[in-house]
Design a protein around this motif. Structure first.
Motif, mmCIF file in Angstrom:
data_model
loop_
_atom_site.group_PDB
_atom_site.id
_atom_site.type_symbol
_atom_site.label_atom_id
_atom_site.label_comp_id
_atom_site.label_asym_id
_atom_site.label_seq_id
_atom_site.Cartn_x
_atom_site.Cartn_y
_atom_site.Cartn_z
ATOM 1 N N GLY A 81 33.640 32.581 41.712
ATOM 2 C CA GLY A 81 32.870 32.627 42.897
ATOM 3 C C GLY A 81 31.200 32.620 42.252
ATOM 4 N N ARG A 82 30.405 33.007 43.110
ATOM 5 C CA ARG A 82 28.932 33.258 42.858
ATOM 6 C C ARG A 82 28.588 34.636 42.596
ATOM 7 N N GLY A 83 29.316 35.478 42.160
ATOM 8 C CA GLY A 83 29.164 36.982 42.290
ATOM 9 C C GLY A 83 28.200 37.326 41.112
ATOM 10 N N LEU A 84 28.463 36.464 39.887
ATOM 11 C CA LEU A 84 27.613 37.011 38.792
ATOM 12 C C LEU A 84 26.226 36.233 38.864
ATOM 13 N N ILE A 85 26.078 35.215 39.608
ATOM 14 C CA ILE A 85 24.755 34.697 39.901
ATOM 15 C C ILE A 85 24.118 35.604 40.434
ATOM 16 N N ASP A 86 24.568 36.219 41.734
ATOM 17 C CA ASP A 86 23.819 37.119 42.419
ATOM 18 C C ASP A 86 23.320 38.452 41.399
ATOM 19 N N LEU A 87 24.338 38.819 40.672
ATOM 20 C CA LEU A 87 24.130 39.972 39.739
ATOM 21 C C LEU A 87 23.249 39.729 38.710
ATOM 22 N N GLY A 88 23.034 38.410 38.373
ATOM 23 C CA GLY A 88 22.146 38.117 37.163
ATOM 24 C C GLY A 88 22.496 38.601 35.755
ATOM 25 N N SER A 89 23.955 38.546 35.557
ATOM 26 C CA SER A 89 24.593 39.161 34.531
ATOM 27 C C SER A 89 25.459 38.065 33.858
ATOM 28 N N PRO A 90 25.774 37.828 32.599
ATOM 29 C CA PRO A 90 26.567 36.864 32.016
ATOM 30 C C PRO A 90 27.883 37.255 32.214
ATOM 31 N N VAL A 91 28.512 38.471 31.956
ATOM 32 C CA VAL A 91 29.717 39.138 32.025
ATOM 33 C C VAL A 91 29.786 40.194 32.908
ATOM 34 N N ALA A 92 31.027 40.366 33.747
ATOM 35 C CA ALA A 92 31.066 41.634 34.551
ATOM 36 C C ALA A 92 32.816 41.993 34.153
ATOM 37 N N VAL A 93 32.995 43.037 34.618
ATOM 38 C CA VAL A 93 34.411 43.715 34.741
ATOM 39 C C VAL A 93 34.951 43.718 36.003
ATOM 40 N N ALA A 94 36.184 43.440 36.002
ATOM 41 C CA ALA A 94 36.693 43.362 37.627
ATOM 42 C C ALA A 94 36.976 44.475 38.194
ATOM 43 N N SER A 95 36.846 44.792 39.378
ATOM 44 C CA SER A 95 37.091 45.905 40.015
ATOM 45 C C SER A 95 38.350 45.810 40.929
ATOM 46 N N SER A 96 38.656 44.595 41.614
ATOM 47 C CA SER A 96 39.757 44.490 42.501
ATOM 48 C C SER A 96 39.952 42.941 42.792
ATOM 49 N N ILE A 97 41.460 42.770 42.997
ATOM 50 C CA ILE A 97 41.670 41.483 43.805
ATOM 51 C C ILE A 97 42.035 41.665 45.133
ATOM 52 N N LEU A 98 41.602 40.472 45.945
ATOM 53 C CA LEU A 98 41.993 40.474 47.344
ATOM 54 C C LEU A 98 43.401 40.218 47.532
ATOM 55 N N ALA A 99 44.045 40.932 48.838
ATOM 56 C CA ALA A 99 45.402 40.517 48.982
ATOM 57 C C ALA A 99 45.599 39.232 49.430
ATOM 58 N N HIS A 100 46.536 38.423 48.811
ATOM 59 C CA HIS A 100 46.641 36.832 49.224
ATOM 60 C C HIS A 100 47.916 36.488 49.268
ATOM 61 N N GLY A 101 48.231 35.531 49.951
ATOM 62 C CA GLY A 101 49.694 34.904 49.885
ATOM 63 C C GLY A 101 49.420 33.411 50.430
ATOM 64 N N ARG A 102 50.666 32.887 50.465
ATOM 65 C CA ARG A 102 50.829 31.333 50.785
ATOM 66 C C ARG A 102 51.996 31.202 51.830
ATOM 67 N N TRP A 103 51.744 30.276 52.852
ATOM 68 C CA TRP A 103 52.573 30.312 54.012
ATOM 69 C C TRP A 103 52.804 28.621 54.202
#
Ligand SMILES: [Zn+2]
Length: 412
Positions: A203-225
């Motif tokens: 996504g565009r998270g690191l563009i907004d943060l202005g950083s080349p790298v980040a550490v993940a905090s969480s992953i959304l709940a997700h599924g397929r139907w």
């Protein structure tokens, strides 16, 4: 692979991070969709595995494939409680060059750099390449890690079929994997003390943060139907417009309803990216239409509520066209909060890089139910992923390798 990445002007490395991406740049190209289609145990996947083994052996690593088709490359002696890094080499249909492979080539590059500096690991260490992370052939994402942890039942896995009607069991046999031995692998799990996956951001998270790298905090709940609309197949010319029960129209109404339901639930996402009509003729009103729903939200309950709401709206949409709709769950992954101690340790060793949640599922998320895992994201300057347009600059990729090298130096 884009031109600017293959011929990037950033500092070259002796071993060549992007030379790894270059070497696989022609494997599994999809001339129809663009980008890459690299699916489990098909020729491109086999070629990528051979490439990985050859690269790993060149670094003096010991390569083995586990009973669920995941490939390991050991630096030094195998053992329990290892520091394991890696990602995947398969792709979505028509995917980009970075999703998966960047984590694998970065892991090899980080080990190369450590070796070149004379560093000796004090703990077992391995690079791990997971099988069928995208679920593109058999429909279940993170197949290799779900089998390893037992999150996916082996009987259910063996019975999965691909688009050609080949069962996963038969495909495994053909690839030299004993289908009877698929399933929870406690030996493999005991080998992993902790797992760190580097991945291009999706996504565009690191563009907004202005950083080349980040550490993940969480992953959304997700599924397929799978949503199946049933109506009445008939002649496209002889059937009056008022006499129709057309499931394609039910599906069309439902797509708008899905979008509206997700918009009304802040932070949620819902997508219909795949549709199949039966019988699928230009001059035929369909008898049945299936669409696949991908739904995600920050919390498990919010994702479940969203799908409940979508199910109600889809049923209404189908009834309005004289059709019926059945919604069947194909896979589910609860929200993941990555191990806080490991996350904080990575942030400290990377001098306070930002943390970032992600809407994408990963093997590191599946493994997190059994052991500490962490992820490092590399900036994606367009925010586009699962597309041939996916990209990361050479400088940002190199910042990712440096981060992984630093983390390994500290953890090993
Ligand atoms: Zn991925």
């Amino acid at each position: 692979m884009t031109e600017s990445a293959t011929t990037g002007t950033g500092p070259a490395t002796a071993h060549g991070l992007l030379s790894g991406l270059d070497e696989i740049a022609e494997i599994g190209r999809d001339t129809r969709r663009g980008g890459y289609s690299r699916h489990l145990w098909q020729p491109a996947d086999r070629e990528l595995r051979d490439w990985f083994a050859e690269r790993a052996v060149r670094l003096g690593l010991d390569v083995e494939t586990d009973r669920n088709g995941n490939t390991w490359a050991w630096w030094g002696p195998r053992g329990d409680d290892a520091i394991v890094v890696g990602s995947h080499l398969d792709s979505v249909p028509g995917g980009g060059a970075y999703d998966g492979p960047l984590g694998v080539v970065s892991a090899l590059e980080a080990i190369y750099r450590l070796q070149a500096s004379g560093f000796r690991p004090a703990r077992p260490c391995a690079v791990l390449v997971f099988a069928e992370e995208e679920g593109s052939r058999f429909g279940i994402a993170c197949l290799g890690s779900r089998l390893m942890t037992g999150a996916l039942d082996a009987d259910r896995a063996r019975a999965l079929v691909d688009a050609e009607g080949i069962s996963l069991g038969a495909a495994a046999s053909a690839a030299g994997i004993d289908p009877a031995r698929l399933g929870e692998d406690r030996t493999a799990l005991a080998r992993i003390g902790l797992f760190v996956e580097l991945h291009v951001e999706q996504g565009r998270g690191l563009i907004d943060l202005g950083s080349p790298v980040a550490v993940a905090s969480s992953i959304l709940a997700h599924g397929r139907w799978r949503v199946t609309f049933t109506g009445e197949g008939n002649h496209a010319g002889a059937t009056r417009m008022t006499d129709r029960r057309d499931p394609m129209l039910a599906a069309g109404r439902s797509m708008l309803a899905v979008r509206d339901a997700a918009v009304a639930s802040p932070g949620s996402r819902a997508t219909i990216g795949r549709i199949e009509a039966v019988p699928g003729g230009t001059n035929v009103i369909s008898s049945q239409v299936a669409v696949w729903l991908d739904a995600r939200a920050t919390e498990d309950a919010a994702a479940r509520d969203l799908v409940t709401e979508i199910t109600a709206r889809v049923s209404e949409a189908a009834a309005a066209e004289g059709c019926t709709a059945v919604v069947a769950e194909e896979s589910w992954s609860g929200a993941v909060a990555f191990d806080p101690a490991l996350r904080d340790r990575l942030v400290r060793s990377l001098h306070g890089v930002p943390t970032l949640p992600t809407g994408a599922g990963h093997d590191a998320g599946v493994l997190s139910s059994r052991l500490p895992t962490a992820m490092i994201f590399v900036r994606n300057p367009t925010g586009i992923s699962h597309s041939p347009e996916e990209f990361a600059t050479l400088d940002d990729c190199l910042a990712g390798v440096t981060a992984l090298e630093q983390v390994l130096r500290e953890l090993l």
